[in-house]
Scaffold this motif. Structure first.
Motif, PDB file in Angstrom:
ATOM      1  N   UNK A   5       0.833  -1.204   0.000  1.00 11.03           N
ATOM      2  CA  UNK A   5       0.000   0.000   0.000  1.00 11.03           C
ATOM      3  C   UNK A   5       0.866   1.252   0.000  1.00 11.03           C
ATOM      4  N   UNK A   6       1.943   1.220   0.761  1.00 11.94           N
ATOM      5  CA  UNK A   6       2.883   2.343   0.818  1.00 11.94           C
ATOM      6  C   UNK A   6       3.342   2.704  -0.591  1.00 11.94           C
ATOM      7  N   UNK A   7       3.647   1.689  -1.391  1.00  9.07           N
ATOM      8  CA  UNK A   7       4.052   1.948  -2.773  1.00  9.07           C
ATOM      9  C   UNK A   7       2.881   2.438  -3.618  1.00  9.07           C
ATOM     10  N   UNK A   8       1.722   1.826  -3.451  1.00  6.45           N
ATOM     11  CA  UNK A   8       0.560   2.225  -4.235  1.00  6.45           C
ATOM     12  C   UNK A   8       0.177   3.678  -4.018  1.00  6.45           C
ATOM     13  N   UNK A   9       0.482   4.194  -2.817  1.00 11.22           N
ATOM     14  CA  UNK A   9       0.161   5.589  -2.497  1.00 11.22           C
ATOM     15  C   UNK A   9       1.401   6.486  -2.539  1.00 11.22           C
ATOM     16  N   UNK A  10       2.506   5.958  -3.047  1.00  6.93           N
ATOM     17  CA  UNK A  10       3.757   6.713  -3.178  1.00  6.93           C
ATOM     18  C   UNK A  10       4.140   7.370  -1.850  1.00  6.93           C
ATOM     19  N   UNK A  11       4.174   6.526  -0.819  1.00  8.69           N
ATOM     20  CA  UNK A  11       4.454   7.003   0.530  1.00  8.69           C
ATOM     21  C   UNK A  11       5.830   7.609   0.690  1.00  8.69           C
ATOM     22  N   UNK A  12       5.964   8.487   1.684  1.00  2.90           N
ATOM     23  CA  UNK A  12       7.222   9.186   1.963  1.00  2.90           C
ATOM     24  C   UNK A  12       8.086   8.300   2.859  1.00  2.90           C
ATOM     25  N   UNK A  33      14.866  -0.657  -2.822  1.00  4.06           N
ATOM     26  CA  UNK A  33      14.942  -0.664  -4.277  1.00  4.06           C
ATOM     27  C   UNK A  33      13.686  -0.166  -4.967  1.00  4.06           C
ATOM     28  N   UNK A  34      12.706   0.315  -4.193  1.00  2.00           N
ATOM     29  CA  UNK A  34      11.456   0.784  -4.793  1.00  2.00           C
ATOM     30  C   UNK A  34      11.646   2.114  -5.518  1.00  2.00           C
ATOM     31  N   UNK A  61       9.513  -2.311  -5.410  1.00  2.00           N
ATOM     32  CA  UNK A  61      10.688  -2.963  -4.830  1.00  2.00           C
ATOM     33  C   UNK A  61      10.697  -4.435  -5.231  1.00  2.00           C
ATOM     34  N   UNK A  62      11.871  -5.041  -5.384  1.00  2.00           N
ATOM     35  CA  UNK A  62      11.938  -6.452  -5.775  1.00  2.00           C
ATOM     36  C   UNK A  62      11.101  -7.374  -4.887  1.00  2.00           C
TER      37      UNK A  62
END
Length: 499
Positions: free
Chosen positions: A224-231, A261-262, A455-456
């Motif tokens: 979810x952090x990635x889906x929302x481009x979290x800081x 790596x994200x 991220x991988x």
């Protein structure tokens, strides 16, 4: 093979017995203690001593003396009269846990049973003969009398058991296996039912599921952090070290590993200065839940190795004391605490779901819909999650603050620990479904961003999820997807992405 000795049973060993079907055996030294304790009971009967539950009635009937020739009948009547459980049966794995915990407690050598009682309990474990035990009917003090009576019935060849995936009458299975039903001797019925093994068994299974789920929650939150481009700055180790909670530090470290790596995460000021709490405070909230799990684990491992029946026999009969170790208050508190810790994992997950689907809170397609308006997408998934977390708030009400007197006010304070444990297990099932919904939404969001930018480890986690449910290209019956992810998380899923 797991060796039981009444002193060294751990949750890891229980996990192997319950889910890997490890067999059990007894320690020779422990059995020697059992033999000595049994000799003390037989001497009490022969000498006509007045000892609760051996030569007296039970509860309010503790002042009624029982003739020596009727002490064995007393035990059979005890099991029959106390088998008052009602409602749906506990799962087979909980029945298995009850057998193990009861055998382990008796092996401490303070209960006065014959070795054959413990051997039969272990035989049931090893043969996969598990008691059918109704869930409702225990007050959690004087022990789990009703549930454990249903367990004891099966040793007598009565009641029902789970065997080879079916619920059958115990006598049918024993006849098939060539096992002769037991006849209880003095003290043995009381020793079998006076204890906290029902609430503890539920607690053990609940804890093992909760621990696995807490790890899975981190992988889902990271996606979810990635889906929302979290800081990602909020995960910086220095932030968490200065707070000082080890669990918070560890969650932040695991999330950083997952996100390593994200190309989807952002930095402070790149798109916004701060994230909402449901992203920024993942280590703080999840870490606090890990603190709860640590407390619960400690109490369960004490109780798993405790003598909880009454009376207890010390020094080969030099002291026989009626006490109250059957009172479930420590486990009642632990289960109520577990409810809070797990309910919060769902609460914060549901808020992350809202941020994934609400077009006012992100730049993703409304409700992650392929064709917004024509198709509703994940709109009602969020409704479902909201319903589950609301139900958890009701279930999280502490059972341990309640007490109703029983046995004509002789037993005037009880723990309700079994109710607390049952509700904790229900909450965990609800949490798992909420997290499954978040996982579905997070996968969809990352696909809009570009899975190749994740991220991988998150790409592997996304691939794992997509092997269970397909991408949302049009509306379908999402209930089936939620249940498929839930089932995978409970029975087949790894605890942490990449392991």
């Amino acid at each position: 093979m797991i060796i039981l000795n009444g002193q060294s049973l751990t949750l890891e060993k229980m996990k192997a017995i319950l889910f890997d079907k490890e067999e059990v055996t007894s320690c020779k030294d422990a059995m020697q203690r059992v033999v000595g304790s049994r000799a003390a009971v037989e001497n009490i009967v022969l000498d006509g001593e007045v000892v609760y539950g051996i030569t007296t009635g039970f509860g309010k009937f503790s002042d009624v003396l029982i003739p020596v020739e009727e002490t064995e009948i007393l035990q059979k009547h005890l099991i029959h009269s106390h088998a008052c459980g009602v409602g749906e049966a506990f799962s087979e794995v909980i029945g298995r846990a009850m057998l193990v915990l009861r055998a382990n407690a008796l092996l401490k050598g303070f209960s006065g049973v014959r070795p054959v009682i413990i051997e039969r309990l272990m035989e049931y474990v090893n043969e996969g003969i598990h008691p059918v035990v109704p869930q409702q009917g225990s007050l959690g003090a004087s022990g789990d009398l009703a549930p454990l009576s249903h367990l004891a019935l099966t040793l007598l060849g009565e009641g029902e058991v789970f065997y080879q995936g079916e619920k059958v009458h115990t006598s049918v299975v024993l006849a098939k296996k060539g096992i002769v039903p037991l006849e209880l001797k003095a003290k043995e019925g009381l020793a079998l039912i006076n204890g906290t093994q029902a609430m503890t068994a539920v607690g053990v299974v609940a804890y093992l599921e909760a621990e696995k789920l807490a790890f899975q929650a981190e992988s889902i939150a990271a996606l979810t952090f990635e889906g929302l481009e979290g800081i990602v700055d909020a995960l910086d180790e220095d932030v968490h070290l200065v707070r000082g909670y080890p669990e918070q530090v560890e969650v932040a470290a695991r999330i950083r590993t997952l996100l390593h790596g994200s190309k989807l995460v952002t930095r402070q000021g790149q798109k916004r200065v701060q994230d909402a709490y449901s992203l920024r405070c993942i280590p703080q909230v999840h870490g606090a839940s890990w603190q709860v799990l640590g407390y619960v684990k400690e109490k369960l491992e004490i109780e798993m190795n405790a003598a909880t029946d009454n009376p207890l026999i010390f020094g080969d009969g030099e002291k026989v004391i009626s006490g109250g170790n059957f009172h479930g208050q420590p486990i009642a508190f632990a289960m109520d605490f577990l409810k809070l810790g797990m309910a919060e994992l769902a609460n914060i997950s549901e808020r992350r779901i809202e941020r994934l689907v609400n077009p006012q809170l992100n730049d993703l397609p409304p409700f992650l819909s392929a064709k917004p308006g024509l198709q509703s997408g994940a709109m009602i998934m969020q409704y479902c999650a909201a319903s589950l977390v609301s139900e958890n708030k009701t279930l999280a009400h502490p059972a341990s603050v309640d007490s109703i007197p029983s046995s004509a006010n002789q037993e005037d304070h009880v723990s309700m620990g079994t109710i607390g444990a049952r509700h904790a297990h229900q909450i965990i099932a609800n949490v798992r479904r909420v997290l499954a919904i978040e996982w579905m939404c997070a996968m969809q969001a990352v696909e809009y961003r570009g899975v190749h930018l994740a991220a991988p480890l998150m790409q592997k986690w996304h691939h794992e999820g997509r092997g269970i449910v397909p991408s949302i290209i049009e509306d379908r019956i999402f209930s089936k997807d939620i249940e498929a992810l839930t089932e995978w998380m409970q029975y087949r899923g790894s605890v942490l992405c990449g392991t």
